[in-house]
Design an enzyme around this catalytic site. Structure first.
Site, short mmCIF file in Angstrom:
data_model
loop_
_atom_site.label_atom_id
_atom_site.label_comp_id
_atom_site.label_asym_id
_atom_site.label_seq_id
_atom_site.Cartn_x
_atom_site.Cartn_y
_atom_site.Cartn_z
N HIS A 86 0.81 -1.23 0.00
CA HIS A 86 0.00 0.00 0.00
C HIS A 86 0.85 1.27 0.00
O HIS A 86 0.30 2.37 -0.17
CB HIS A 86 -0.94 0.04 1.21
CG HIS A 86 -2.02 -1.01 1.18
ND1 HIS A 86 -2.88 -1.14 0.11
CD2 HIS A 86 -2.35 -1.98 2.06
CE1 HIS A 86 -3.71 -2.16 0.35
NE2 HIS A 86 -3.41 -2.69 1.52
N ASP A 118 -2.76 -10.54 -2.55
CA ASP A 118 -3.35 -10.01 -1.31
C ASP A 118 -4.79 -9.58 -1.63
O ASP A 118 -5.07 -9.13 -2.75
CB ASP A 118 -2.52 -8.82 -0.83
CG ASP A 118 -2.95 -8.31 0.54
OD1 ASP A 118 -2.26 -8.61 1.53
OD2 ASP A 118 -3.99 -7.61 0.62
N HIS A 160 -6.39 -7.10 -0.74
CA HIS A 160 -6.51 -5.66 -0.97
C HIS A 160 -5.69 -5.28 -2.21
O HIS A 160 -4.65 -5.87 -2.47
CB HIS A 160 -5.98 -4.88 0.24
CG HIS A 160 -6.69 -5.22 1.51
ND1 HIS A 160 -6.22 -6.17 2.40
CD2 HIS A 160 -7.85 -4.75 2.03
CE1 HIS A 160 -7.06 -6.25 3.42
NE2 HIS A 160 -8.06 -5.41 3.22
N ASP A 172 -4.85 -12.76 3.08
CA ASP A 172 -6.10 -12.29 3.67
C ASP A 172 -7.31 -12.55 2.77
O ASP A 172 -8.43 -12.17 3.12
CB ASP A 172 -6.01 -10.80 4.05
CG ASP A 172 -5.26 -9.97 3.04
OD1 ASP A 172 -4.93 -10.47 1.95
OD2 ASP A 172 -4.99 -8.78 3.35
ZN LIG Z 1 -4.35 -7.12 2.50
#
Ligand SMILES: [Zn+2]
Length: 308
Positions: A125, A162, A164, A245
Site C-alpha cells: 500500500h 493479497d 486488498h 487475507d
Molecule cells: Zn491485504
C-alpha cells in the site's frame, strides 16, 4: 530445489496499537507452522539489514526522511488512522527491504531457486510519497528495481494476490512498462483502487473480485487475466506480493479462498517463472490477519515452493 526463508527477530519489534490486525503474532504463527518437519530442508537465513539508499528506488528522499522522523523514541506514533510506527519500526522496515533485496540476489546468483520473505511491516500500500494501509515502504517495488539495477533484469512481473489492491505498487510503476503489475483483490474494499480500467502504460492488470467470489472465480481471474499478461510480458523475475487475507477465515475480507488455492496459485506462477525466468521467484509476505488461516496458507505456499 533450494527454497530459502528469510526472517529476523526485529520484525516482531514493529509494534502496532492494541487490537490492530497487523501484529507481531502473525509472524509468530508463521514461524511456528514452519517448524514442522515438512520444512526441515528449508534454507533458513537471518535477514540482512537493508541499504537505505535502495529505498530511493521507489520513494523520494524527502518522503524517506519524513517516515524516519515520525519514528518515536518511546510508545507509538500514528502516520494515519491505520498505520503507525514504534521505536524499532525503521529498523524492521529496513530489514524487510534487506531481505527482499537479498532474495533477489539469491535467485539471480543461484544461491536459491526461490525465496519466501517472512517480514513485517508489509509494503504494497505504500505509494511513492504516502505511507498507508499498515505499510511504510514498498518492499516489492524496491526489490523489483533492485533486480533491474543490480542484476540487469529488463522485465519484472509483480503478482499481488493479497485481498486488498496494491495501490502503492500500481502508483510506483504506473507509467513504467518495464514492470508488470497484476493484482487480484476484493472490490469494493480498502483502498478503493484497482478497477479493470486502471491499466497504466498497459503494464497494470487489475482483476477485481466481488465479495464472496470464492475459489473458482479467483482461479478464473488468474487463468484469464494474470497468466496471459505474464505470457505476453515474459518476465526475467517473478515477485509475489503474497498476502493471505483472501483466506476464508480472514476477518478483513470475504473472498473465501482455502490453502489449496494458495498452493495452486503458487504452482502456476512457479510454472511461469520456470518458462521465462529460469525459475527465479521471490515471494514477499503482505497481509493475512487470521492467525490460523495465515499459518496454514503460508505452509501450503512454502511447501509448493519447495516441491518445485
Ligand atoms: Zn491485504
Amino acid at each position: 530445489m533450494v527454497t530459502r526463508l528469510y526472517s529476523h527477530p526485529i520484525y516482531l519489534d514493529h509494534i502496532t496499537p492494541p487490537g490492530h490486525p497487523e501484529r507481531p503474532d502473525r509472524l509468530r504463527a508463521i514461524t511456528r507452522v514452519l517448524e514442522d518437519e515438512a520444512f526441515a530442508y528449508l534454507d533458513r537465513v537471518e535477514a540482512p539489514e537493508g541499504d537505505r539508499e535502495t529505498i530511493l528506488y521507489a520513494h523520494p528522499e524527502e518522503f524517506v526522511r519524513r517516515v524516519e522522523a515520525a519514528v518515536p523514541d518511546t510508545g507509538l506514533a500514528r502516520i494515519d488512522a491505520d498505520t503507525s510506527v514504534s521505536p524499532k519500526s525503521w529498523q524492521a522496515a529496513l530489514t524487510a527491504i534487506g531481505a527482499a533485496n537479498a532474495a533477489v540476489d539469491d535467485v539471480f546468483t543461484g544461491a536459491a531457486d526461490n525465496v519466501f520473505v517472512a517480514a513485517r511491516p508489509p509494503g504494497h500500500h505504500a505509494e511513492r510519497t504516502t505511507a498507508m494501509g499498515f505499510c511504510l515502504f514498498n518492499t516489492a517495488a524496491i526489490a523489483a528495481r533492485h533486480a533491474q539495477k543490480k542484476h540487469g533484469a529488463e522485465r519484472v512481473a509483480i503478482v499481488d494476490w493479497d485481498v486488498h489492491h496494491g495501490n502503492g505498487t500500481q502508483d510506483i510503476f504506473w507509467s513504467d512498462p518495464s514492470v508488470l503489475y497484476c493484482s487480484t483483490h476484493q472490490m469494493p474494499l480498502f483502498p478503493g483502487t484497482g478497477a479493470w480500467n486502471e491499466t497504466g502504460a498497459g503494464n497494470i492488470v487489475n482483476a477485481p473480485l466481488s465479495p464472496n467470489s470464492g475459489s473458482d472465480l479467483f482461479r478464473d481471474a488468474v487463468l484469464s487475466r494474470v497468466l496471459p499478461a505474464i505470457d505476453d510480458f515474459r518476465p526475467d523475475l517473478v515477485i509475489i506480493s503474497a498476502g493471505f487475507d483472501a483466506h476464508h477465515r480472514d476477518p478483513l475480507a470475504e473472498i473465501n479462498l482455502t490453502e489449496a488455492d494458495f498452493d495452486w496459485a503458487t504452482g502456476v506462477l512457479m510454472d511461469r517463472a520456470s518458462r521465462y525466468a529460469n525459475g527465479r521467484l521471490v515471494s514477499l509476505l503482505e497481509g493475512g490477519y487470521d492467525l490460523q488461516g495465515l499459518a496454514f496458507s503460508v505452509a501450503a505456499h512454502v511447501k509448493r515452493l519447495m516441491k518445485g
